[in-house]
Design an enzyme around this catalytic site. Structure first.
Site, mmCIF file in Angstrom:
data_model
loop_
_atom_site.group_PDB
_atom_site.id
_atom_site.type_symbol
_atom_site.label_atom_id
_atom_site.label_comp_id
_atom_site.label_asym_id
_atom_site.label_seq_id
_atom_site.Cartn_x
_atom_site.Cartn_y
_atom_site.Cartn_z
ATOM 1 N N SER A 8 -8.092 -4.696 -6.324
ATOM 2 C CA SER A 8 -7.724 -3.980 -7.552
ATOM 3 C C SER A 8 -8.525 -4.016 -8.783
ATOM 4 C CB SER A 8 -6.324 -4.516 -8.140
ATOM 5 O OG SER A 8 -5.916 -3.959 -9.597
ATOM 6 N N HIS A 31 -8.513 0.007 -5.215
ATOM 7 C CA HIS A 31 -7.118 0.221 -5.580
ATOM 8 C C HIS A 31 -7.412 0.482 -7.349
ATOM 9 C CE1 HIS A 31 -2.701 0.024 -5.677
ATOM 10 N NE2 HIS A 31 -2.741 -0.654 -6.949
ATOM 11 N N ASP A 33 -5.520 1.422 -10.774
ATOM 12 C CA ASP A 33 -4.168 1.266 -11.576
ATOM 13 C C ASP A 33 -4.384 1.931 -12.875
ATOM 14 O OD1 ASP A 33 -2.550 -0.750 -10.171
ATOM 15 O OD2 ASP A 33 -3.966 -2.160 -10.720
ATOM 16 N N MET A 35 -2.425 3.294 -15.951
ATOM 17 C CA MET A 35 -1.399 2.922 -16.890
ATOM 18 C C MET A 35 -1.426 3.796 -18.263
ATOM 19 S SD MET A 35 -1.471 -1.068 -16.608
ATOM 20 C CE MET A 35 -1.791 -1.974 -15.065
ATOM 21 N N HIS A 64 -2.832 3.994 -8.084
ATOM 22 C CA HIS A 64 -1.525 3.725 -8.323
ATOM 23 C C HIS A 64 -1.102 4.210 -9.698
ATOM 24 C CE1 HIS A 64 1.319 0.104 -8.901
ATOM 25 N NE2 HIS A 64 2.152 1.383 -8.831
ATOM 26 N N MET A 66 0.868 4.435 -12.707
ATOM 27 C CA MET A 66 2.065 3.540 -13.481
ATOM 28 C C MET A 66 2.171 4.294 -14.616
ATOM 29 S SD MET A 66 1.201 -0.487 -12.927
ATOM 30 C CE MET A 66 -0.179 -0.841 -11.704
ATOM 31 N N MET A 135 6.177 -3.476 -5.066
ATOM 32 C CA MET A 135 5.704 -4.289 -6.236
ATOM 33 C C MET A 135 6.169 -5.655 -6.031
ATOM 34 S SD MET A 135 3.284 -2.436 -7.684
ATOM 35 C CE MET A 135 3.087 -3.587 -9.204
ATOM 36 N N ASP A 173 1.602 -5.484 -3.807
ATOM 37 C CA ASP A 173 0.789 -5.602 -5.113
ATOM 38 C C ASP A 173 1.316 -6.485 -5.989
ATOM 39 O OD1 ASP A 173 -0.770 -5.000 -7.189
ATOM 40 O OD2 ASP A 173 -0.456 -2.924 -7.223
#
Length: 223
Positions: A8, A31, A33, A35, A64, A66, A135, A173
């Protein structure tokens, strides 16, 4: 079945992505993230940055999301060339419809489940997804410890995937490191997001190899 290690970049140096991507060149995927400071209390980067990341690494990107309103925003990441786009069950209005849209664009479609979300209602539609992300910490921050209670969901998804012989990756994760990856693999995971466990290592590539080996051992010893 092989084990996939997806570092990540939440733990990477945000102004030296190209250098840090090169330091994890033996990873299976990267990966990312995303957000939005709404769905989770943190803000990272959006589509323009992800599109640029796509240009500086040959590695497939495992996105991913979020974020709120993934039904609206997720297709853009698939169109930008992301290999895999995972969105949250808690945020999507129509998870199956969105998954089908992502697949039609050419990306793998993933469904993420927060620690407090029950998995049961999604087990019946697993075949609609290419990946389920359980998660193992609350989403939004790196460096957290794995929540043990989440592991029963990992086992439940694995039982369903195996029983129906589905081609669905099972990703975990949150708090994954060399102390627990073998056990989590043994319970059913095959795809592992590791942030600080990789980026804090002096030799990141050696650490990725080590994590992959431990995970492979856990998979090999499943009952």
């Amino acid at each position: 079945m092989s084990a996939r290690i997806n570092p990540s970049i939440l733990s990477a140096d945000f102004v030296n992505f190209e250098r840090d991507f090169n330091s994890i060149s033996n990873a299976d995927l990267i990966h990312v993230d995303v957000m939005d400071n709404h769905f989770v209390p943190n803000l990272t980067f959006g589509l323009p940055m992800v599109a640029r990341m796509q240009q500086i690494t040959p590695k497939p990107l495992d996105i991913h999301l979020m974020i709120e309103s993934p039904d609206r925003w997720a297709p853009g990441y698939a169109e930008a060339g992301a290999f895999s786009v995972t969105f949250h069950a808690e945020a999507a209005e129509s998870p199956v419809k969105l998954a089908r849209t992502l697949r039609s664009i050419g990306a793998r479609a993933g469904l993420a489940i927060k620690p407090g979300t029950a998995i049961d209602s999604y087990l019946e539609v697993l075949a609609e997804f290419d990946q389920i992300l359980v998660m193992t910490v609350e989403p939004g921050f790196g460096g957290q410890s794995l929540i043990e209670d989440t592991l029963s969901k990992v086992a439940a998804v694995r039982r369903k995937v195996d029983a129906e012989k589905l081609d669905v990756w099972l990703q975990v994760d949150g708090g994954i490191d060399e102390t627990n990856i073998e056990r989590v693999a043994n319970l059913g995971a095959d795809t592992f997001v590791a942030g600080s466990a990789v980026f804090k290592a002096e030799d990141r590539q050696a650490q990725i190899d080590n994590l992959r080996s431990l995970a492979a051992s856990g998979i090999a010893h499943r009952h």
